[in-house]
Design an enzyme around this catalytic site. Structure first.
Site, mmCIF file in Angstrom:
data_model
loop_
_atom_site.group_PDB
_atom_site.id
_atom_site.type_symbol
_atom_site.label_atom_id
_atom_site.label_comp_id
_atom_site.label_asym_id
_atom_site.label_seq_id
_atom_site.Cartn_x
_atom_site.Cartn_y
_atom_site.Cartn_z
ATOM 1 N N SER A 101 -31.999 -59.424 105.547
ATOM 2 C CA SER A 101 -31.928 -57.992 105.808
ATOM 3 C C SER A 101 -33.100 -57.598 106.693
ATOM 4 O O SER A 101 -34.243 -57.920 106.382
ATOM 5 C CB SER A 101 -31.982 -57.243 104.472
ATOM 6 N N LYS B 131 -28.324 -58.714 108.486
ATOM 7 C CA LYS B 131 -28.021 -57.342 108.063
ATOM 8 C C LYS B 131 -29.021 -56.418 108.741
ATOM 9 O O LYS B 131 -30.230 -56.595 108.602
ATOM 10 C CB LYS B 131 -28.127 -57.244 106.549
ATOM 11 N N GLY C 278 -30.470 -57.793 97.619
ATOM 12 C CA GLY C 278 -31.875 -58.066 97.331
ATOM 13 C C GLY C 278 -32.651 -56.776 97.181
ATOM 14 O O GLY C 278 -32.209 -55.717 97.647
ATOM 15 N N GLU D 81 -22.483 -51.323 104.995
ATOM 16 C CA GLU D 81 -22.886 -51.133 103.595
ATOM 17 C C GLU D 81 -23.340 -49.692 103.349
ATOM 18 O O GLU D 81 -24.159 -49.162 104.099
ATOM 19 C CB GLU D 81 -24.032 -52.117 103.316
ATOM 20 N N LYS E 283 -26.084 -56.219 92.763
ATOM 21 C CA LYS E 283 -27.514 -56.384 92.484
ATOM 22 C C LYS E 283 -27.663 -56.372 90.974
ATOM 23 O O LYS E 283 -27.192 -55.425 90.310
ATOM 24 C CB LYS E 283 -28.329 -55.237 93.090
ATOM 25 N N ASP F 75 -26.425 -51.783 107.273
ATOM 26 C CA ASP F 75 -26.644 -51.109 105.987
ATOM 27 C C ASP F 75 -27.304 -49.764 106.246
ATOM 28 O O ASP F 75 -28.409 -49.700 106.791
ATOM 29 C CB ASP F 75 -27.541 -51.969 105.081
ATOM 30 N N ASP G 42 -22.991 -50.449 97.748
ATOM 31 C CA ASP G 42 -24.195 -50.934 97.086
ATOM 32 C C ASP G 42 -24.572 -49.867 96.045
ATOM 33 O O ASP G 42 -24.151 -49.937 94.875
ATOM 34 C CB ASP G 42 -25.292 -51.149 98.161
ATOM 35 N N LYS H 266 -30.538 -52.726 109.245
ATOM 36 C CA LYS H 266 -30.644 -51.390 108.645
ATOM 37 C C LYS H 266 -30.403 -50.363 109.741
ATOM 38 O O LYS H 266 -30.976 -50.471 110.838
ATOM 39 C CB LYS H 266 -32.044 -51.199 108.052
HETATM 40 O O1 LIG Z 1 -34.479 -58.465 101.539
HETATM 41 C C1 LIG Z 1 -34.105 -57.895 100.518
HETATM 42 O O2 LIG Z 1 -34.540 -58.188 99.393
HETATM 43 C C2 LIG Z 1 -33.089 -56.788 100.641
HETATM 44 C C3 LIG Z 1 -33.559 -55.680 101.508
HETATM 45 C C4 LIG Z 1 -32.658 -54.484 101.445
HETATM 46 O O3 LIG Z 1 -31.713 -54.449 102.194
HETATM 47 C C5 LIG Z 1 -33.023 -53.407 100.552
HETATM 48 C C6 LIG Z 1 -34.354 -53.269 100.257
HETATM 49 C C7 LIG Z 1 -34.810 -52.218 99.476
HETATM 50 C C8 LIG Z 1 -33.915 -51.318 98.961
HETATM 51 C C9 LIG Z 1 -32.564 -51.445 99.226
HETATM 52 C C10 LIG Z 1 -32.094 -52.491 100.005
HETATM 53 C C11 LIG Z 1 -30.604 -52.557 100.182
HETATM 54 O O4 LIG Z 1 -29.968 -53.608 100.108
HETATM 55 O O5 LIG Z 1 -30.011 -51.517 100.359
HETATM 56 MG MG LIG Z 2 -27.975 -51.811 100.562
#
Ligand SMILES: O=C(O)CCC(=O)c1ccccc1C(=O)O
Ligand SMILES: [Mg+2]
Length: 368
Positions: free
Chosen positions: A136, A162, A291, A214, A263, A189, A239, A164
């Site tokens: 991510s 992924k 994650g 996402e 998660k 995401d 999510d 953001k």
């Molecule tokens: O690298 C990771 O652990 C996931 C990173 C990530 O996308 C995330 C990190 C913090 C809060 C929400 C998210 C998410 O998946 O939306």
């Molecule tokens: Mg997410």
């Protein structure tokens, strides 16, 4: 099993580089780890994935500590537990607070796996000996910087990127990435940064063959997501909106989601995560493991869960070196060619480095 002693520690770890989502920037990670000891002396570890601030959901590290100390630990200490599935039943009188519940449930799954002489993955019913992973990538200051990062992660072998996104950091970003990396598996995401009125913008993303988008809409929504899915081709993956098997069932029945990010913390533990996995498998909904910037303890639980058969898409559990100079487990989690090898040892399969844990601990308390 009977838990005779539980210790909560608050740890603070500096991230290698800031991580930015549509809801905020993380520069360091404060989190809780929970050590449970059963009367035979076995020790299990769990991690709370709640953040310092209630940005992702309403839970925080402090609310988790409060829930654990005042409600959850008293429901567990010195109770005979035959199987970790019983933990969620014991917690049933307590509404929500899923990340707090999951912290202790994870440690009990670890002990159960050790007691029955198997890896956590095997105890959950997982069969894979390696899992496929993606990464991510946070919002950057410029597209050029993002391109450099993506290039590096592609070379490291990660199986999907992924990205953001948020309003103003979306269509042009994805267009540029798709032009430069025509064959890379990309997804986006949004962490709830859009509204249904933004459907036109989100529809433009259909041009870039994203494996999914996402959580584009509100963190508590499954209605507008169903409307949006009718307007766009890119599959929606929920999510934030999914906290339980019941949420998953409703979202799937409504057509709000074609893929689910599971998660462990968000759904209250491994038992519920497995139930969502099984339901999705029966309904042809692929899942993957999300994650939360975990330390090695949380990562180890994610790796074990991902060995279940319907975790078809690469997850976000990148290697320990993604965020940490030095992780708190040994060996660290290593990604090679886009895969993590699943440990075969009993329990979570990694040793906890107590020296490192102690050096990062800012508060701790033991309950008996
Ligand atoms: O690298 C990771 O652990 C996931 C990173 C990530 O996308 C995330 C990190 C913090 C809060 C929400 C998210 C998410 O998946 O939306
Ligand atoms: Mg997410």
């Amino acid at each position: 099993m009977k838990m005779s002693e539980i210790t909560i520690r608050q740890l603070k770890m500096k991230l290698k580089a800031p991580f930015t989502t549509s809801f905020g920037t993380f520069e360091e990670r404060d989190f809780l780890v929970l050590e449970a000891k059963d009367e035979s002396g076995l020790i299990g570890w769990g991690e709370s994935v709640a953040f310092h601030s209630p940005w992702y959901n309403e839970e925080t590290l402090q609310t988790n500590w409060h829930m654990l100390e005042d409600f959850l630990i008293p429901l567990i200490l010195n109770k005979e537990i035959h199987h970790p599935d019983e933990v969620s039943q014991l917690f049933e009188p307590i509404r929500k607070n899923n990340m707090a519940k999951s912290t202790i449930e994870g440690a009990i799954w670890d002990i159960y796996a050790q007691q029955t002489g198997q890896s956590l993955a095997a105890a959950l019913g997982g069969k894979k000996d390696k899992i496929e992973v993606g990464i991510s990538i946070g919002i950057q200051n410029s597209i050029e910087e993002l391109v450099v990062l993506v290039d590096g992660y592609v070379k490291e072998g990660y199986k999907r990127m992924k990205i953001k996104i948020k309003p103003g950091w979306d269509v042009e970003v994805m267009r540029t990435l798709r032009e430069i990396f025509p064959d890379v598996a990309f997804m986006a995401d949004a962490n709830s940064a859009y509204r249904l009125e933004d459907a036109e913008t989100l529809k433009q993303l259909d041009a870039f063959q994203l494996t999914m988008i996402e959580q584009p809409l509100a963190s508590d929504d499954i209605i507008d997501h169903a409307s949006l899915q009718k307007l766009i081709e890119t599959p929606i993956c929920l999510d934030e909106s999914i906290h339980s098997l019941e949420d998953a069932r409703k979202a799937v029945e409504l057509g709000s989601t074609k893929i689910i990010n599971i998660k462990i913390g968000r759904v209250g533990g491994l038992t519920e995560a497995k139930k969502i996995h099984d339901y999705c498998e029966a309904h042809d909904i692929p899942v993957w493991c999300g994650g939360m910037l975990e330390s090695g303890i949380g990562r180890a639980h994610n790796v074990a869960l991902t060995t279940l058969s319907n975790f078809i898409l690469p997850g976000d559990t990148a290697g320990s070196n993604r965020y940490w100079e030095k992780d708190i487990i040994e060996p660290e989690i290593v990604v090679k060619g886009g895969y993590i090898e699943v440990p075969q040892q009993v329990g979570i399969g990694y040793e906890i480095n107590r020296e490192t844990v102690n050096s990062l601990t800012v508060a701790q308390k033991t309950y008996q």
